[in-house]
Motif scaffolding. Structure first.
Motif, PDB file in Angstrom:
ATOM      1  N   ILE A   1       0.844  -1.200   0.000  1.00  0.00           N
ATOM      2  CA  ILE A   1       0.000   0.000   0.000  1.00  0.00           C
ATOM      3  C   ILE A   1       0.875   1.245   0.000  1.00  0.00           C
ATOM      4  N   GLN A   2       1.915   1.231   0.835  1.00  0.00           N
ATOM      5  CA  GLN A   2       2.737   2.432   0.956  1.00  0.00           C
ATOM      6  C   GLN A   2       3.624   2.662  -0.272  1.00  0.00           C
ATOM      7  N   SER A   3       3.868   1.610  -1.047  1.00  0.00           N
ATOM      8  CA  SER A   3       4.738   1.798  -2.214  1.00  0.00           C
ATOM      9  C   SER A   3       3.963   2.333  -3.411  1.00  0.00           C
ATOM     10  N   THR A   4       2.634   2.394  -3.309  1.00  0.00           N
ATOM     11  CA  THR A   4       1.858   2.962  -4.410  1.00  0.00           C
ATOM     12  C   THR A   4       2.077   4.472  -4.436  1.00  0.00           C
ATOM     13  N   PRO A   5       2.455   5.025  -5.589  1.00  0.00           N
ATOM     14  CA  PRO A   5       2.825   6.443  -5.632  1.00  0.00           C
ATOM     15  C   PRO A   5       1.717   7.361  -5.095  1.00  0.00           C
ATOM     16  N   LYS A   6       2.155   8.453  -4.487  1.00  0.00           N
ATOM     17  CA  LYS A   6       1.230   9.423  -3.888  1.00  0.00           C
ATOM     18  C   LYS A   6       0.232   9.946  -4.917  1.00  0.00           C
ATOM     19  N   GLY A   7       0.712  10.101  -6.147  1.00  0.00           N
ATOM     20  CA  GLY A   7      -0.144  10.635  -7.211  1.00  0.00           C
ATOM     21  C   GLY A   7      -1.377   9.786  -7.464  1.00  0.00           C
ATOM     22  N   GLN A   8      -1.256   8.468  -7.254  1.00  0.00           N
ATOM     23  CA  GLN A   8      -2.406   7.594  -7.461  1.00  0.00           C
ATOM     24  C   GLN A   8      -3.502   7.871  -6.436  1.00  0.00           C
ATOM     25  N   TRP A   9      -3.081   8.077  -5.184  1.00  0.00           N
ATOM     26  CA  TRP A   9      -4.058   8.422  -4.139  1.00  0.00           C
ATOM     27  C   TRP A   9      -4.740   9.736  -4.494  1.00  0.00           C
ATOM     28  N   GLU A  10      -3.910  10.718  -4.896  1.00  0.00           N
ATOM     29  CA  GLU A  10      -4.454  12.053  -5.146  1.00  0.00           C
ATOM     30  C   GLU A  10      -5.418  12.046  -6.323  1.00  0.00           C
ATOM     31  N   ALA A  11      -5.022  11.333  -7.409  1.00  0.00           N
ATOM     32  CA  ALA A  11      -5.894  11.284  -8.578  1.00  0.00           C
ATOM     33  C   ALA A  11      -7.210  10.597  -8.216  1.00  0.00           C
ATOM     34  N   ALA A  12      -7.123   9.517  -7.443  1.00  0.00           N
ATOM     35  CA  ALA A  12      -8.331   8.785  -7.073  1.00  0.00           C
ATOM     36  C   ALA A  12      -9.242   9.657  -6.215  1.00  0.00           C
ATOM     37  N   ARG A  13      -8.652  10.406  -5.290  1.00  0.00           N
ATOM     38  CA  ARG A  13      -9.459  11.287  -4.452  1.00  0.00           C
ATOM     39  C   ARG A  13     -10.057  12.406  -5.285  1.00  0.00           C
ATOM     40  N   SER A  14      -9.256  12.917  -6.231  1.00  0.00           N
ATOM     41  CA  SER A  14      -9.704  14.098  -6.971  1.00  0.00           C
ATOM     42  C   SER A  14     -10.911  13.800  -7.857  1.00  0.00           C
ATOM     43  N   ILE A  15     -11.147  12.517  -8.213  1.00  0.00           N
ATOM     44  CA  ILE A  15     -12.363  12.236  -8.972  1.00  0.00           C
ATOM     45  C   ILE A  15     -13.509  11.815  -8.051  1.00  0.00           C
ATOM     46  N   GLY A  16     -13.368  12.119  -6.771  1.00  0.00           N
ATOM     47  CA  GLY A  16     -14.493  11.968  -5.841  1.00  0.00           C
ATOM     48  C   GLY A  16     -14.727  10.567  -5.323  1.00  0.00           C
ATOM     49  N   LEU A  17     -13.725   9.679  -5.443  1.00  0.00           N
ATOM     50  CA  LEU A  17     -13.911   8.330  -4.902  1.00  0.00           C
ATOM     51  C   LEU A  17     -13.878   8.362  -3.372  1.00  0.00           C
TER      52      LEU A  17
ATOM     53  N   MET B   1     -13.845  17.459   6.402  1.00  0.00           N
ATOM     54  CA  MET B   1     -15.291  17.522   6.159  1.00  0.00           C
ATOM     55  C   MET B   1     -15.801  16.204   5.590  1.00  0.00           C
ATOM     56  N   LYS B   2     -17.049  15.905   5.908  1.00  0.00           N
ATOM     57  CA  LYS B   2     -17.611  14.596   5.536  1.00  0.00           C
ATOM     58  C   LYS B   2     -17.919  14.487   4.043  1.00  0.00           C
ATOM     59  N   GLN B   3     -18.461  15.533   3.471  1.00  0.00           N
ATOM     60  CA  GLN B   3     -18.930  15.420   2.084  1.00  0.00           C
ATOM     61  C   GLN B   3     -17.892  15.931   1.092  1.00  0.00           C
ATOM     62  N   ILE B   4     -16.618  15.767   1.414  1.00  0.00           N
ATOM     63  CA  ILE B   4     -15.573  16.290   0.535  1.00  0.00           C
ATOM     64  C   ILE B   4     -15.662  15.670  -0.859  1.00  0.00           C
ATOM     65  N   GLU B   5     -16.153  14.406  -0.945  1.00  0.00           N
ATOM     66  CA  GLU B   5     -16.262  13.758  -2.259  1.00  0.00           C
ATOM     67  C   GLU B   5     -17.194  14.544  -3.181  1.00  0.00           C
ATOM     68  N   GLU B   6     -18.274  15.108  -2.610  1.00  0.00           N
ATOM     69  CA  GLU B   6     -19.215  15.871  -3.447  1.00  0.00           C
ATOM     70  C   GLU B   6     -18.529  17.098  -4.023  1.00  0.00           C
TER      71      GLU B   6
END
Lengths: 301, 255
Positions: free
Chosen positions: A193-209, B82-87
């Protein structure tokens, strides 16, 4: 030489004189050791009695059936597969907890890993057996299981868990092994898990997952590919470690081998045979994992 | 073109940052940032490296957590934990310097996973939408390949399409061309220009001054974690007010 001509031929790898010398030296060493054993020990090899514990002829059903050693091997295999499943579950959950934000979960998983990694396996197994399984199982009623219950008295159950009469014995060994190996798998999963690049986490978060989807859809699939080789090694270690739980009377291959060696008094033959059985089992899994690894690599392209 | 433009006097700004501060340990990365971006507006952020440009736009979708000040996206305050950050993140598309495509998913799966997991559309609809946006970034023929099989420029265009698939209200670009080979840059900038001309609200951190001149409504110049100057492109490039901006431009355009 023009542009379309084939590339120059590469020198092929050959079995050289040095290799030949090395192999002959090794062969001589083995022959000498064999000669010493024969000559000095004056040991009369007798394989027939030990081999008789692999299969026996059943007079009633008039067919060949598995004898003690093969039954032990089956138990080892069952134990290893179930323990692999549960150790992986424990390892994935704990491995995630090791990396997550929540402090309580991080402390719990860290304690689990450090506790198990810093106690010798045998000591852990005894402690587990005396204080956990022998107390907990009666409490949840596993000792009082009804042997004639149709859920228990059928072939599928026997195939999956072995003899129902030995269920509590089997479960104790399985849980013990799972918890023990789970700690090592936890660390492998954490590294993945920790070896997965930071960018992958950020990209995944940035599309609202959601955090769960980030982990399941993006991080774990990539981590699993990376940790497949160490994970495969750990699973094979698990099979070999299962020999230790013979000490709490789990009737797997090593436990049975002890009994066979005692009744036949053919100690050398028994352990050489059992060693070969473990080797075949572990090496087949090694080949299987190598195959899976190649396939995972191919699908990545 | 953009309906929000007509009633801009009534609608609140799409992004409203006020008094934003951020520290990395003891280091003050951002100090007292105030910025409003209206719907349909294109803002280019420039400045020397380490000036806090990326950190600022990463605070908008909370990839970085700020420690003081407020950030509002479409009227809604975003804050750490915040809770709804995904939105909020669904409304804020982001394109990274290093593309960050998911290497284990095909191009089209990279595009559909966001809409599907956010339960915005069905799988077939998500695929249709993905193909639509892949066509818009001129790369539809690569849909079934894996990202490592594409060139850097192609990957970055896929990354833009991935963000567009969530139909965001605003797009953030974090140095989208800095990791590209020179011959790949034009293709990505073309896509960004088309987006801008289509009325998309954009905040771009970039060193592409030609692009900035062409599409930006405003240039925001940052240095040492502060906004030093905000001006229209012509004014900024021809007669920057501050010494620091003059120095930066002379270094950038000097050779």
């Amino acid at each position: 030489m023009d542009r379309n001509s084939p590339p120059p031929e590469q020198r092929k790898k050959r079995f050289t004189l040095v290799d030949l010398l090395l192999f002959s030296a090794l062969a001589a060493l083995i022959l000498y050791a064999g000669y010493r054993v024969n000559d000095v020990l004056v040991y009369h090899w007798n394989w027939s009695r030990v081999l008789g514990f692999l299969v026996k002829y059943d007079q009633e059903s008039e067919s060949w059936v598995a004898n003690l050693l093969l039954q032990g091997l089956a138990t080892t295999l069952r134990l290893a597969i179930w323990a692999t499943v549960f150790a992986t579950l424990v390892g994935v959950v704990m491995g995630y907890w090791r990396t997550c934000q929540n402090l309580a979960l991080r402390i719990i998983s860290r304690c689990y890993v450090e506790l198990i990694r810093n106690i010798p396996p045998i000591v852990f197994i005894f402690i587990f057996y005396f204080f956990v399984s022998s107390q907990l199982f009666p409490a949840i009623g596993i000792y009082n299981i009804d042997r004639d219950n149709p859920w228990v008295a059928n072939e599928v159950f026997a195939f999956l868990f072995g003899d129902p009469a030995l269920l509590d014995n089997f479960l104790a060994g399985m849980i013990c092994l799972s918890l023990f190996e789970g700690a090592y798998i936890t660390e492998i999963v954490r590294a993945g898990i920790q070896s997965t690049p930071k960018g992958q986490w950020e990209a995944a978060r940035s599309i609202g997952l959601s955090p769960f989807n980030v982990l399941r859809d993006i991080i774990l699939p990539q981590a699993v590919r990376k940790i497949l080789p160490p994970l495969a090694g750990q699973f094979i270690t698990l099979i070999k470690d299962s020999a230790i739980i013979s000490l709490i009377s789990i009737q797997e291959l090593t436990f049975v081998a002890n009994e066979v060696a005692a009744t036949t008094t053919r100690v050398f033959e028994t352990w050489i045979l059992v060693g070969a059985m473990y080797f075949v089992l572990c090496y087949s899994f090694a080949l299987l994992f190598a195959h899976l690894e190649r396939r995972a690599k191919r699908s990545q392209r | 073109m953009n309906p929000a433009m007509n009633e801009s006097s009534h609608t609140p700004p799409l992004v409203e940052i006020s008094g934003l501060c951020k520290w990395f340990g003891e280091f003050s990365a951002l100090y007292d940032i105030n910025l409003q971006v209206n719907s349909g507006e294109r803002v280019v952020v420039c400045g020397p490296s380490g000036s806090g440009k990326s950190t600022m736009i990463r605070c908008i979708n909370q990839l970085e957590e700020h420690q003081a000040g407020t950030i509002k996206v479409d009227g809604r305050e975003v804050m750490p934990g915040m809770k709804q950050i995904e939105e909020v993140r669904r409304d804020v598309g982001m394109v990274f310097q290093s593309f960050n495509l998911f290497p284990h998913l095909t191009v089209v799966e990279n595009l559909t996973i966001g809409p599907i997991r956010n339960k915005l559309v069905s799988k077939t609809e998500a695929t249709e939408r993905a193909m639509h946006y892949l066509e818009r970034v001129h790369i539809a023929e690569q849909a079934d390949k894996y990202p490592p099989q594409l060139s850097g420029g192609q990957q970055q265009r896929v990354a833009i399409a991935r963000s567009l698939c969530l139909q965001p209200k605003i797009m953030l670009f974090d140095e989208p061309t800095s990791a590209l080979d020179p011959e790949m840059i034009a293709g990505v900038l073309d896509v960004m220009i088309e987006l801008a001309e289509g009325g998309m609200t954009m905040i771009c951190v970039t060193h592409e001054m030609g692009f900035a001149r062409r599409v930006a409504d405003r240039i925001v110049f940052m240095d040492f974690g502060e906004i030093v100057e905000v001006a229209e492109p012509e004014t900024f490039f021809n007669s920057p007010r501050t010494e620091r901006a003059k120095l930066f431009l002379s270094q950038l355009l000097g050779h």
